[in-house]
Design a protein around this motif. Structure first.
Motif, PDB file in Angstrom:
ATOM      1  N   LEU A 184       0.613  -1.143  -0.041  1.00  0.00           N
ATOM      2  CA  LEU A 184       0.033  -0.060   0.143  1.00  0.00           C
ATOM      3  C   LEU A 184       1.112   1.124  -0.155  1.00  0.00           C
ATOM      4  N   ALA A 185       1.985   1.020   0.978  1.00  0.00           N
ATOM      5  CA  ALA A 185       2.653   2.447   0.910  1.00  0.00           C
ATOM      6  C   ALA A 185       3.709   2.566  -0.596  1.00  0.00           C
ATOM      7  N   TYR A 186       4.045   1.575  -1.230  1.00  0.00           N
ATOM      8  CA  TYR A 186       4.706   1.718  -2.368  1.00  0.00           C
ATOM      9  C   TYR A 186       3.641   2.110  -3.417  1.00  0.00           C
ATOM     10  N   VAL A 187       2.544   1.649  -3.516  1.00  0.00           N
ATOM     11  CA  VAL A 187       1.444   2.187  -4.529  1.00  0.00           C
ATOM     12  C   VAL A 187       1.015   3.531  -4.245  1.00  0.00           C
ATOM     13  N   ALA A 188       0.894   4.006  -2.935  1.00  0.00           N
ATOM     14  CA  ALA A 188       0.916   5.375  -2.817  1.00  0.00           C
ATOM     15  C   ALA A 188       1.585   6.276  -3.211  1.00  0.00           C
ATOM     16  N   GLY A 189       3.108   5.895  -2.870  1.00  0.00           N
ATOM     17  CA  GLY A 189       4.017   6.696  -3.320  1.00  0.00           C
ATOM     18  C   GLY A 189       4.134   6.828  -4.684  1.00  0.00           C
ATOM     19  N   TYR A 190       4.074   5.752  -5.444  1.00  0.00           N
ATOM     20  CA  TYR A 190       4.057   5.979  -6.847  1.00  0.00           C
ATOM     21  C   TYR A 190       2.879   6.922  -7.539  1.00  0.00           C
TER      22      TYR A 190
END
Length: 383
Positions: A184-190
């Motif tokens: 979730l954090a990776y997707v949010a960052g992207y």
């Protein structure tokens, strides 16, 4: 699952690419407020993320301090860009002391024993909260002239900023957050990288296009429609009135003795008179009336859904409002007046013909002593 190490490399390259894209865009146009600051924010984030990718292999504490300072600098520049773009001077005044304190804390974190995971958790929390605040600004119902693009970016900031902040808080409380939180954090960052990167550029382009449209259709001095835009709007209103079988009036207006104002008081006073005149006219008109400056002291006005009697009454109100106008540099005893020629456009008449008749009526008003309204006698049947 992608590792944090590789993730930093990917987003770092992405941010630097956005910065180069914005630099190229600014080279071909006049930058909107905040765009240059946004570019530097992308550069700061990109350089910091590349440093975060390379730093674990060096083991140098000083690089951890620089990395922490880079995250703070990037976020500060991003907030400053939004403040400039949307015109929030109060936010910009508070930004320096708040960012200075954040910079101090960020630089102290590595020396206090924060490792890479803990540091990223803190950074993610701060950036997530910052994105939430930006989203709240863009979604605020009182944001002036908010567009669908701004609302979309605001929704993205709110959703993914919240997700990033959630992961950061949980990561700070738990040394091993659940895998789904990591994803979730990776997707949010992207998503924040892509939508914000393109979004700010598109908002700038949107504002540039609106500015260019205003320049192409608006008179520089008075802010009224220029000659070309007036003819387009007036002809569209004429054709609509023809289809709906409604009357439509056309007025030609000319400021009396305008050349004497320029010769006696100077062109600055003439400009002031034009501004005051246009303001006085707008004060008496309806929202859908069409007023334009054709050139010099000559103006034209279209009154949709208005017959001869109604147009004559509107012209008289406008004439009296102009007489109340005070042009300061002309002295207290100067009274500005206007002569008006009025016609009602025939159902089968084109705009140039109607303008010619209105101009003839204006000539009659001038010849009869000025400061008066003259209507085309042949159209009394439309009253």
């Amino acid at each position: 699952m992608i590792e944090l190490h590789t993730y930093m490399l990917a987003v770092g390259i992405g941010n630097l690419s956005f910065a180069l894209l914005m630099a190229a865009y600014m080279g071909s146009t006049t930058p909107t407020p905040g765009l240059r600051t946004w570019m530097w924010a992308r550069l700061a984030f990109g350089a910091t993320q590349l440093l975060a990718y390379a730093r674990p292999d060096t083991g140098m504490t000083v690089l951890a301090v620089i990395e922490s300072a880079g995250w703070t600098a990037g976020l500060t520049l991003e907030v400053a860009a939004y403040a400039s773009f949307f015109g929030y001077p109060q936010l910009r005044r508070h930004l320096l002391p708040v960012s200075s304190l954040a910079l101090l804390l960020a630089c102290a974190a590595p020396t206090a024993g924060f490792g890479q995971p803990q540091l990223m958790a803190v950074v993610s929390t701060v950036m997530g909260v910052g994105s939430l605040l930006v989203g709240a600004v863009l979604l605020h119902p009182r944001l002036p002239e908010a567009t669908s693009l701004q609302r979309l970016i605001g929704a993205n900031d709110a959703v993914f900023g919240g997700a990033l902040a959630l992961w950061g808080v949980i990561a700070m409380l738990d040394a091993a957050p659940a895998p789904w939180l990591q994803v979730l954090a990776y997707v949010a960052g992207y998503m924040l990288l892509i939508v914000n990167g393109f979004g700010f550029l598109l908002m700038s382009k949107e504002r540039d296009d609106a500015r260019m449209e205003r320049l192409a259709t608006t008179d520089d001095l008075t802010g009224l429609l220029n000659r070309r835009a007036f003819f387009a709007r007036a002809d569209a209103a004429r054709m609509l009135a023809q289809r709906q079988g409604q009357p439509i009036a056309l007025l030609m207006l000319d400021i009396d003795h305008f050349k004497q104002i320029n010769d006696r008081f100077g062109h600055a006073t003439g400009d002031e008179a034009l501004l005051k005149f246009s303001t006085a006219c707008c004060a008496t008109l309806r929202e859908y009336d069409i007023l334009g400056r054709l050139g010099g002291e000559e103006f034209a006005l279209v009154l949709p859904d208005t017959g001869l009697a109604g147009a004559h009454g509107a012209a008289e109100r406008l004439r009296q409002e102009v007489m109340k106008t005070c042009v300061l540099t002309c002295g207290n005893h100067y009274t500005m007046t206007v002569s008006i020629g009025l016609v009602v456009i025939d159902p089968e008449e084109d705009l140039p013909s109607a303008l010619a008749r209105a101009d003839h009526a204006l000539y009659q008003a001038k010849h009869a002593g000025r400061n008066r309204v003259e209507a085309d006698i042949g159209l009394r049947r439309h009253a």
